[in-house]
Design a protein around this motif. Sequence first.
Motif, PDB file in Angstrom:
ATOM      1  N   LEU A 200     -58.478   8.106   9.928  1.00 40.30           N
ATOM      2  CA  LEU A 200     -58.130   8.997   8.759  1.00 40.30           C
ATOM      3  C   LEU A 200     -58.141   8.392   7.246  1.00 40.30           C
ATOM      4  CD1 LEU A 200     -53.785   8.515   9.886  1.00 40.30           C
ATOM      5  CD2 LEU A 200     -55.347  10.463   9.396  1.00 40.30           C
ATOM      6  N   ASN A 201     -59.011   7.588   7.216  1.00 43.88           N
ATOM      7  CA  ASN A 201     -60.263   7.324   6.236  1.00 43.88           C
ATOM      8  C   ASN A 201     -61.001   7.020   5.746  1.00 43.88           C
ATOM      9  OD1 ASN A 201     -57.304   6.135   4.050  1.00 43.88           O
ATOM     10  ND2 ASN A 201     -57.176   4.481   5.686  1.00 43.88           N
ATOM     11  N   ASN A 202     -61.871   7.512   7.344  1.00 39.29           N
ATOM     12  CA  ASN A 202     -63.114   8.168   7.125  1.00 39.29           C
ATOM     13  C   ASN A 202     -63.143   9.247   5.918  1.00 39.29           C
ATOM     14  OD1 ASN A 202     -64.161   6.853   9.028  1.00 39.29           O
ATOM     15  ND2 ASN A 202     -63.365   8.934  10.938  1.00 39.29           N
ATOM     16  N   ASN A 203     -64.586   8.826   4.827  1.00 45.01           N
ATOM     17  CA  ASN A 203     -64.937   9.917   4.180  1.00 45.01           C
ATOM     18  C   ASN A 203     -65.609  10.323   3.776  1.00 45.01           C
ATOM     19  OD1 ASN A 203     -66.059   8.266   1.607  1.00 45.01           O
ATOM     20  ND2 ASN A 203     -64.404   7.131   1.941  1.00 45.01           N
ATOM     21  N   VAL A 204     -66.465  11.565   3.180  1.00 52.34           N
ATOM     22  CA  VAL A 204     -67.536  11.877   2.880  1.00 52.34           C
ATOM     23  C   VAL A 204     -67.076  12.243   0.825  1.00 52.34           C
ATOM     24  CG1 VAL A 204     -68.493  14.210   3.692  1.00 52.34           C
ATOM     25  CG2 VAL A 204     -67.306  13.295   4.815  1.00 52.34           C
ATOM     26  N   ASP A 205     -68.593  11.686   0.626  1.00 51.33           N
ATOM     27  CA  ASP A 205     -68.360  12.029  -1.055  1.00 51.33           C
ATOM     28  C   ASP A 205     -68.970  13.144  -0.786  1.00 51.33           C
ATOM     29  OD1 ASP A 205     -67.943   9.788  -1.557  1.00 51.33           O
ATOM     30  OD2 ASP A 205     -69.587   8.524  -1.114  1.00 51.33           O
ATOM     31  N   VAL A 206     -68.679  14.577  -1.347  1.00 47.42           N
ATOM     32  CA  VAL A 206     -68.899  15.484  -2.047  1.00 47.42           C
ATOM     33  C   VAL A 206     -68.687  16.158  -3.322  1.00 47.42           C
ATOM     34  CG1 VAL A 206     -67.073  16.630  -0.921  1.00 47.42           C
ATOM     35  CG2 VAL A 206     -69.481  17.864  -1.208  1.00 47.42           C
ATOM     36  N   ASP A 207     -69.506  17.003  -3.674  1.00 50.80           N
ATOM     37  CA  ASP A 207     -69.185  17.587  -4.973  1.00 50.80           C
ATOM     38  C   ASP A 207     -68.023  18.768  -5.095  1.00 50.80           C
ATOM     39  OD1 ASP A 207     -69.973  20.165  -7.116  1.00 50.80           O
ATOM     40  OD2 ASP A 207     -69.782  17.943  -8.435  1.00 50.80           O
ATOM     41  N   PRO A 208     -67.105  18.886  -5.708  1.00 51.30           N
ATOM     42  CA  PRO A 208     -65.846  20.150  -4.737  1.00 51.30           C
ATOM     43  C   PRO A 208     -66.447  21.603  -5.211  1.00 51.30           C
ATOM     44  CG  PRO A 208     -65.145  18.465  -6.890  1.00 51.30           C
ATOM     45  CD  PRO A 208     -66.290  18.182  -6.209  1.00 51.30           C
ATOM     46  N   VAL A 209     -67.059  21.632  -6.487  1.00 56.09           N
ATOM     47  CA  VAL A 209     -68.085  22.833  -6.665  1.00 56.09           C
ATOM     48  C   VAL A 209     -68.811  23.317  -5.571  1.00 56.09           C
ATOM     49  CG1 VAL A 209     -68.817  24.298  -8.046  1.00 56.09           C
ATOM     50  CG2 VAL A 209     -67.061  22.673  -9.091  1.00 56.09           C
ATOM     51  N   PHE A 210     -69.720  22.748  -5.419  1.00 53.74           N
ATOM     52  CA  PHE A 210     -70.808  22.494  -4.871  1.00 53.74           C
ATOM     53  C   PHE A 210     -70.002  23.581  -2.986  1.00 53.74           C
ATOM     54  CE2 PHE A 210     -74.412  21.622  -1.768  1.00 53.74           C
ATOM     55  CZ  PHE A 210     -75.347  22.431  -1.604  1.00 53.74           C
ATOM     56  N   LEU A 211     -68.823  22.241  -2.913  1.00 57.54           N
ATOM     57  CA  LEU A 211     -68.548  22.340  -1.354  1.00 57.54           C
ATOM     58  C   LEU A 211     -67.950  23.839  -1.391  1.00 57.54           C
ATOM     59  CD1 LEU A 211     -67.680  21.090   1.045  1.00 57.54           C
ATOM     60  CD2 LEU A 211     -65.709  20.358  -0.491  1.00 57.54           C
TER      61      LEU A 211
ATOM     62  N   ALA B  64     -57.730  23.092   2.097  1.00 60.05           N
ATOM     63  CA  ALA B  64     -57.548  21.699   2.347  1.00 60.05           C
ATOM     64  C   ALA B  64     -58.674  20.991   1.609  1.00 60.05           C
ATOM     65  CB  ALA B  64     -56.969  21.339   3.715  1.00 60.05           C
ATOM     66  N   LEU B  65     -59.606  21.353   2.144  1.00 59.55           N
ATOM     67  CA  LEU B  65     -61.298  20.127   2.389  1.00 59.55           C
ATOM     68  C   LEU B  65     -61.692  20.549   0.386  1.00 59.55           C
ATOM     69  CD1 LEU B  65     -62.899  21.945   4.713  1.00 59.55           C
ATOM     70  CD2 LEU B  65     -62.796  18.745   4.889  1.00 59.55           C
ATOM     71  N   VAL B  66     -61.565  21.335  -0.247  1.00 55.03           N
ATOM     72  CA  VAL B  66     -61.785  22.027  -1.637  1.00 55.03           C
ATOM     73  C   VAL B  66     -60.780  20.625  -2.733  1.00 55.03           C
ATOM     74  CG1 VAL B  66     -61.946  23.053  -3.910  1.00 55.03           C
ATOM     75  CG2 VAL B  66     -63.078  23.794  -1.449  1.00 55.03           C
ATOM     76  N   THR B  67     -59.386  20.844  -2.081  1.00 56.96           N
ATOM     77  CA  THR B  67     -58.651  20.374  -3.095  1.00 56.96           C
ATOM     78  C   THR B  67     -58.429  18.970  -3.088  1.00 56.96           C
ATOM     79  OG1 THR B  67     -57.030  22.155  -2.893  1.00 56.96           O
ATOM     80  CG2 THR B  67     -56.068  20.158  -3.558  1.00 56.96           C
ATOM     81  N   SER B  68     -58.560  18.551  -1.073  1.00 57.97           N
ATOM     82  CA  SER B  68     -59.051  16.902  -1.554  1.00 57.97           C
ATOM     83  C   SER B  68     -60.481  16.489  -2.040  1.00 57.97           C
ATOM     84  CB  SER B  68     -59.393  17.188   0.258  1.00 57.97           C
ATOM     85  OG  SER B  68     -57.988  17.341   1.106  1.00 57.97           O
ATOM     86  N   ALA B  69     -61.401  16.969  -2.184  1.00 55.75           N
ATOM     87  CA  ALA B  69     -62.433  16.834  -3.101  1.00 55.75           C
ATOM     88  C   ALA B  69     -62.412  16.951  -4.563  1.00 55.75           C
ATOM     89  CB  ALA B  69     -63.717  17.173  -2.136  1.00 55.75           C
ATOM     90  N   LEU B  70     -60.935  18.276  -5.178  1.00 58.46           N
ATOM     91  CA  LEU B  70     -61.409  18.045  -5.837  1.00 58.46           C
ATOM     92  C   LEU B  70     -61.412  16.701  -6.755  1.00 58.46           C
ATOM     93  CD1 LEU B  70     -59.368  21.124  -6.392  1.00 58.46           C
ATOM     94  CD2 LEU B  70     -61.096  20.945  -7.598  1.00 58.46           C
ATOM     95  N   SER B  71     -60.285  15.797  -7.182  1.00 56.77           N
ATOM     96  CA  SER B  71     -59.686  14.861  -7.228  1.00 56.77           C
ATOM     97  C   SER B  71     -60.532  12.954  -7.948  1.00 56.77           C
ATOM     98  CB  SER B  71     -58.379  14.009  -6.809  1.00 56.77           C
ATOM     99  OG  SER B  71     -58.595  13.044  -6.233  1.00 56.77           O
ATOM    100  N   ASP B  72     -61.209  12.690  -7.087  1.00 58.94           N
ATOM    101  CA  ASP B  72     -62.480  12.332  -7.057  1.00 58.94           C
ATOM    102  C   ASP B  72     -63.858  12.440  -6.013  1.00 58.94           C
ATOM    103  OD1 ASP B  72     -61.514  11.996  -3.625  1.00 58.94           O
ATOM    104  OD2 ASP B  72     -60.568  10.194  -3.625  1.00 58.94           O
ATOM    105  N   LYS B  73     -64.102  13.410  -5.273  1.00 62.11           N
ATOM    106  CA  LYS B  73     -65.307  13.863  -5.101  1.00 62.11           C
ATOM    107  C   LYS B  73     -65.527  12.924  -3.707  1.00 62.11           C
ATOM    108  CE  LYS B  73     -67.896  15.016  -8.904  1.00 62.11           C
ATOM    109  NZ  LYS B  73     -68.808  15.420 -10.811  1.00 62.11           N
ATOM    110  N   ASN B  74     -65.218  13.259  -3.056  1.00 63.43           N
ATOM    111  CA  ASN B  74     -64.546  12.687  -1.624  1.00 63.43           C
ATOM    112  C   ASN B  74     -63.207  12.841  -1.223  1.00 63.43           C
ATOM    113  OD1 ASN B  74     -62.177  10.693  -0.721  1.00 63.43           O
ATOM    114  ND2 ASN B  74     -64.141   9.210  -1.938  1.00 63.43           N
TER     115      ASN B  74
END
Length: 181
Positions: A84-95, A130-140
């Motif tokens: 559940l805590n595995n994370n991937v760093d990503v820019d939300p706009v690019f994603l 869900a993916l884009v929303t997840s990346a919005l706050s902390d870029k991961n």
Amino acid sequence: MKHNQTLFKSAQIGLSLIATMFGVFSAIIPAQAAEKVVLKYSILRESVSVAELSTLANKGETSSSLKSYLKLANKQPEDLRRLLNNNVDVDPVFLSKVLNSFAGNLVLDPVGEVIQTPSKRASRESLRGALVTSALSDKNIRVIEIFENYPTSEIHVDGDRLAEIYQDIQGFISKVPRLPF
């Protein structure tokens, strides 16, 4: 007559402000977020609240019902917590741009086989949101954030294949800079 026009304009301005505020808040607050996950391991299936999974992911605390289910499924709470805590760093706009392309479907479809809507319809769109929303706050993106931001009240998750999600997303993100857009 002039008083009525002034009153009418004031009412219009007030309604416009209220509508604008509603629009801003509705863009910030999801209209609907997942409340429960139907977690499937092998032939077992259990409905678990997203709140229970969030508590496990964030605090390491397992509810008695989740603990019993995981024991029955021969799974360790700590292993699920790690997933559940595995994370991937990503820019939300690019994603967002990537996931709305043909290449994005190459990752959304296999991940959508593991995390899907109850009807298995619009899973790609729900997952993308869900993916884009997840990346919005902390870029991961963490798997638990996908559950928390999934735009339907219920999600069906293949627990046996849950580790694949992280690997699929991480592998895709690492290849993205080489894809032509």
